[in-house]
Write a protein that holds these residues in place. Sequence first.
Motif, PDB file in Angstrom:
ATOM      1  N   PHE A  63       0.842  -1.185   0.000  1.00  0.00           N
ATOM      2  CA  PHE A  63       0.000   0.000   0.000  1.00  0.00           C
ATOM      3  C   PHE A  63       0.884   1.244   0.000  1.00  0.00           C
ATOM      4  O   PHE A  63       1.836   1.338   0.760  1.00  0.00           O
ATOM      5  CB  PHE A  63      -0.904   0.010   1.238  1.00  0.00           C
ATOM      6  N   ASP A  64       0.558   2.176  -0.884  1.00  0.00           N
ATOM      7  CA  ASP A  64       1.318   3.430  -0.961  1.00  0.00           C
ATOM      8  C   ASP A  64       0.387   4.572  -0.555  1.00  0.00           C
ATOM      9  O   ASP A  64      -0.503   4.979  -1.309  1.00  0.00           O
ATOM     10  CB  ASP A  64       1.841   3.641  -2.382  1.00  0.00           C
ATOM     11  N   ARG A  65       0.620   5.071   0.623  1.00  0.00           N
ATOM     12  CA  ARG A  65      -0.232   6.120   1.189  1.00  0.00           C
ATOM     13  C   ARG A  65      -0.298   7.353   0.286  1.00  0.00           C
ATOM     14  O   ARG A  65      -1.362   7.955   0.111  1.00  0.00           O
ATOM     15  CB  ARG A  65       0.321   6.484   2.565  1.00  0.00           C
ATOM     16  N   GLN A  66       0.818   7.756  -0.292  1.00  0.00           N
ATOM     17  CA  GLN A  66       0.844   8.957  -1.139  1.00  0.00           C
ATOM     18  C   GLN A  66       0.050   8.753  -2.433  1.00  0.00           C
ATOM     19  O   GLN A  66      -0.647   9.661  -2.878  1.00  0.00           O
ATOM     20  CB  GLN A  66       2.283   9.360  -1.449  1.00  0.00           C
ATOM     21  N   VAL A  67       0.162   7.582  -3.030  1.00  0.00           N
ATOM     22  CA  VAL A  67      -0.597   7.297  -4.252  1.00  0.00           C
ATOM     23  C   VAL A  67      -2.093   7.287  -3.946  1.00  0.00           C
ATOM     24  O   VAL A  67      -2.896   7.848  -4.691  1.00  0.00           O
ATOM     25  CB  VAL A  67      -0.147   5.956  -4.887  1.00  0.00           C
ATOM     26  N   PHE A  68      -2.459   6.663  -2.816  1.00  0.00           N
ATOM     27  CA  PHE A  68      -3.868   6.627  -2.431  1.00  0.00           C
ATOM     28  C   PHE A  68      -4.386   8.034  -2.175  1.00  0.00           C
ATOM     29  O   PHE A  68      -5.461   8.410  -2.651  1.00  0.00           O
ATOM     30  CB  PHE A  68      -4.061   5.734  -1.197  1.00  0.00           C
ATOM     31  N   SER A  69      -3.627   8.830  -1.452  1.00  0.00           N
ATOM     32  CA  SER A  69      -4.024  10.208  -1.165  1.00  0.00           C
ATOM     33  C   SER A  69      -4.175  11.020  -2.454  1.00  0.00           C
ATOM     34  O   SER A  69      -5.140  11.783  -2.609  1.00  0.00           O
ATOM     35  CB  SER A  69      -2.997  10.869  -0.239  1.00  0.00           C
ATOM     36  N   ALA A  70      -3.247  10.848  -3.381  1.00  0.00           N
ATOM     37  CA  ALA A  70      -3.317  11.570  -4.658  1.00  0.00           C
ATOM     38  C   ALA A  70      -4.547  11.142  -5.459  1.00  0.00           C
ATOM     39  O   ALA A  70      -5.199  11.977  -6.103  1.00  0.00           O
ATOM     40  CB  ALA A  70      -2.044  11.341  -5.471  1.00  0.00           C
ATOM     41  N   SER A  71      -4.888   9.855  -5.403  1.00  0.00           N
ATOM     42  CA  SER A  71      -6.065   9.389  -6.148  1.00  0.00           C
ATOM     43  C   SER A  71      -7.343   9.950  -5.533  1.00  0.00           C
ATOM     44  O   SER A  71      -8.286  10.307  -6.242  1.00  0.00           O
ATOM     45  CB  SER A  71      -6.107   7.863  -6.234  1.00  0.00           C
ATOM     46  N   LEU A  72      -7.369  10.068  -4.209  1.00  0.00           N
ATOM     47  CA  LEU A  72      -8.524  10.699  -3.556  1.00  0.00           C
ATOM     48  C   LEU A  72      -8.611  12.181  -3.895  1.00  0.00           C
ATOM     49  O   LEU A  72      -9.707  12.718  -4.079  1.00  0.00           O
ATOM     50  CB  LEU A  72      -8.457  10.510  -2.041  1.00  0.00           C
TER      51      LEU A  72
END
Length: 130
Positions: A63-72
């Motif tokens: 899980f990549d927190r930054q990628v998830f945050s950017a997608s949100l």
Amino acid sequence: NGHRPVSQGMVYSVPWAVRVIGREVRPQARENFMARRDQIRQSRKAMSLIYTDVNTALKAVPFDRQVFSASLSALREKTLQRQVLIHDSMTEFVAGLTRDQRLELSNSVEKWKERRSKKIDRRLRSIEGK
């Protein structure tokens, strides 16, 4: 007015307004939709792609927190763009309604707000274990 309470769909959207007011405004709603059909379709496709991106980030291993945050963040942007389209459409639609029809919409919103407030209070009490 004899119409059922409206609880589904986005408040302040043309489909919601048609459900509240009734069939007599369907021709205006159809004209409104046809004028925006291409924009609406593009918006739906864009939202679908964004949800796919968010879901891909959500299930990624690792899980990549930054990628998830950017997608949100991208989802938030597209959601706002879509809401602007919906509100612009609603503004034009409502401008063609009678005062009584606008009051009918306003009354429906007040009832919706009351139901929503009670529902939120119940959920919060449930979460709090009360």
